[in-house]
Design a protein around this motif. Structure first.
Motif, PDB file in Angstrom:
ATOM      1  N   MET A 245      34.863  27.052  66.968  1.00 39.58           N
ATOM      2  CA  MET A 245      35.410  28.371  67.325  1.00 39.58           C
ATOM      3  C   MET A 245      35.625  29.224  66.082  1.00 39.58           C
ATOM      4  O   MET A 245      35.279  30.401  66.042  1.00 39.58           O
TER       5      MET A 245
ATOM      6  N   LYS B 227      32.268  30.400  64.642  1.00 41.93           N
ATOM      7  CA  LYS B 227      31.608  31.434  65.461  1.00 41.93           C
ATOM      8  C   LYS B 227      32.298  32.787  65.286  1.00 41.93           C
ATOM      9  O   LYS B 227      31.639  33.819  65.158  1.00 41.93           O
ATOM     10  N   LEU B 228      33.620  32.756  65.280  1.00 36.74           N
ATOM     11  CA  LEU B 228      34.339  34.015  65.083  1.00 36.74           C
ATOM     12  C   LEU B 228      34.038  34.574  63.694  1.00 36.74           C
ATOM     13  O   LEU B 228      33.890  35.786  63.518  1.00 36.74           O
TER      14      LEU B 228
ATOM     15  N   LEU C  70      24.782  31.754  67.338  1.00 38.13           N
ATOM     16  CA  LEU C  70      26.144  31.384  66.932  1.00 38.13           C
ATOM     17  C   LEU C  70      26.327  29.876  66.967  1.00 38.13           C
ATOM     18  O   LEU C  70      26.943  29.287  66.082  1.00 38.13           O
TER      19      LEU C  70
END
Lengths: 369, 369
Positions: free
Chosen positions: A216, A219-220, A260
């Protein structure tokens, strides 16, 4: 849960009781570095590169390691950072897991990994350790310090804390303080890691590893490192050939999602989660103008002869006005300071990929020194 | 795990075997709605409001519910959407948990919650159910349909699928298709929910609820709904009075983090996670120009007399060029179409808060109908 140290990395020990800005000391710590080119007999041709959050010291291929580095097209003979003329040093940031001492290193005094026992890390600590490395290499004054992204923050702290340590500075997609949008993004990245039950207060290992949290966070990161404009042209609404991978009704479907995912997979097990937390937090804390000066006021206290600040219009994480502020603030302090806004569509990461624009800008500045 | 239906909500049943675009049908489904003002004897003064992802049908206070609604300053007597003149209808989106049938509703044929057994939801299904509601209220032609954000997408599908259903249209911070940056953000929000072990393939309950996943999803939403510019002025680098809440070394420290946390807390238990997944995915799928027309081509097939597209410069989720495209595409189709870019600093959510700019723009358009 491991350090990831490229072959050919060299090390400079830090003095024991190395004092950290927010308290605590390090014993037996070290800074990882690599070099390119030759130091001149006058010792006046050294260029220091300070990196973003994740890179190691292997900016480009060299004798110790023939693999391409993370800034391969920028550093080498005849390249924008021309190693025929300059003795180039790249140091890995303190707090990293790529060779310099950080939370993923062994604490010499306990024989155990530091993990969250590592002292709180500040940008200023990264600057202090880099300054020690420069001195240890026998260099009194750098010809130039070049800092990218987080390295741009470290550079400014370095120049403010060590007057006279460099004659010139190139600040690329950097900032004199963290602003709330980027604080919010980084806070959320850290929360994703901390919410992963396998993070376990920093006590994970390879078998039980906070992979979801790291995915997470990465990806952010990638979303905010690039730009919507670039992605419109690059991915549009193109779907994966295999509509909905794996039969999962909420699985990957668009190319941008697959991109991503691929980025995250490459990163998740190649960067230590605790190091990520420490380095990320150090950026939020950074404010060159703390103690009431304001960022611009802090910049004006830096004494340097020449400076260049470069940024791109599509950077949402270190927005262009922050590089403009750097040029103006260094100008206030008496530097011959230049600001070059570039039209790169690639956002914050443009300096890694848009060599066609960044190469000439950096090359011309260095050539004129 | 619950529906959240405001008092005073009314319902229109959908016909059995209501067909969904991507397959499957609904039996015993319904659309939730509220109204303001009076339908004229000629039935020619009806204005339909289609909402973003999360709002209910309670746009403003009315006889059935005196609580302030989510667009209170915009809807009422003498307000921009003037209920002295217009009969205003707001419908809750199909797939939501605010009264219209969705994954958090009971499946009449099994007596159990739909959860992931709900058919795949498309923006076009939301449009079809809204069109059914308009017909059921005895309205042949709307004076205007107003759509915000996701409601802007639903509006365009509605107008394309039901020629002649409205004479005018106001599209606010909407889009004719999803672009990769917003797909990436929404994909990550859904992944955060799905990665939470308590999501459990959609089979959660109040005692075991994917709170962490919903918190991440909401925070990422709030970050992308507002703008860096607004936050620079609003939060800057201000710290919480209690430095590091709770003694957690990675806990909240800056005001912007506390703001996100407060937003997340208000949302996490007030919106059903499965409904969130369905509605979010429907936006990624939306492309008015599918079948090779392109978004602009799809827009040009809409027949409407007058149109207004409004957007703001600081919207990173539905960027301004998408509202410009709407105005231009509707113009291609013969509409008298106007594009108003606003200088709101509040980003995508500006229409909810920057009434000083949105009110006059919407009010003037409606007044001239």
């Amino acid at each position: 849960m491991t350090e990831f140290i490229p072959p050919g990395t060299r090390f400079i020990p830090l003095p024991d009781a190395f004092a950290m800005k927010r308290g605590g000391t390090l014993d037996g710590a070290r800074v990882a570095y690599e070099t390119w080119g030759e130091l001149s007999p006058e010792r006046d041709n050294a260029v220091l590169i300070l990196t973003g959050l994740s890179p190691d010291a292997h900016a480009a291929s060299n004798e110790g390691n023939g693999d391409a580095g993370w800034w391969e097209p920028m550093v080498g003979p005849g390249k924008p950072i021309d190693t025929n003329r300059w003795f180039v040093i790249c140091v890995n940031s303190l707090g990293s897991c790529k060779g310099s001492t950080g939370p993923a290193s062994i604490n010499a005094s306990t024989g155990e990994l530091y993990r969250l026992g590592f002292p709180e890390l500040s940008i200023e600590d990264c600057a202090d350790s880099a300054a020690h490395a420069v001195r240890a290499l026998g260099i009194g004054t750098l010809a130039c310090v070049i800092g990218n992204s987080m390295g741009g923050m470290v550079s400014l702290a370095f120049l403010l804390r060590y007057p006279g340590i460099a004659r010139a500075h190139v600040n690329i997609s950097g900032a004199a303080c963290a602003l709330p949008f980027s604080i919010a993004i980084r806070s959320l990245q850290r929360e994703a890691i901390r919410l992963d039950p396998k993070w376990n207060g920093g006590n994970y290992d390879d078998a039980s590893y906070p992979e979801s949290g790291m995915r997470m966070a990465r990806k952010l990161g990638v979303i905010t490192y690039r730009s919507a404009l670039e992605w419109d042209g690059r991915f549009g609404r193109v779907r994966l050939e295999s509509d909905r991978v794996g039969g999962d009704p909420f699985g990957l479907e668009f190319e941008v999602e697959s991109y991503l995912e691929a980025h995250a997979r490459r990163f998740v097990r190649r960067f230590d989660p605790n190091c990520y937390l420490y380095l990320s937090r150090s950026m939020d804390w950074f404010d060159l103008g703390e103690a009431g000066l304001g960022a611009r006021g802090g910049l004006s206290r830096i004494r340097i002869e020449r400076a260049l600040a470069i940024g791109v219009h599509t950077d949402i994480l270190f927005p262009l006005q922050q590089q403009q502020e750097i040029a103006e603030g260094l100008g206030d302090g008496g530097a011959n300071a230049q600001f070059i806004p570039l039209e790169s569509p690639q956002g914050h990461d443009a300096f890694l990929v848009d060599i066609a624009r960044f190469g000439p800008a950096v090359g011309a500045f260095l050539a004129a020194l």
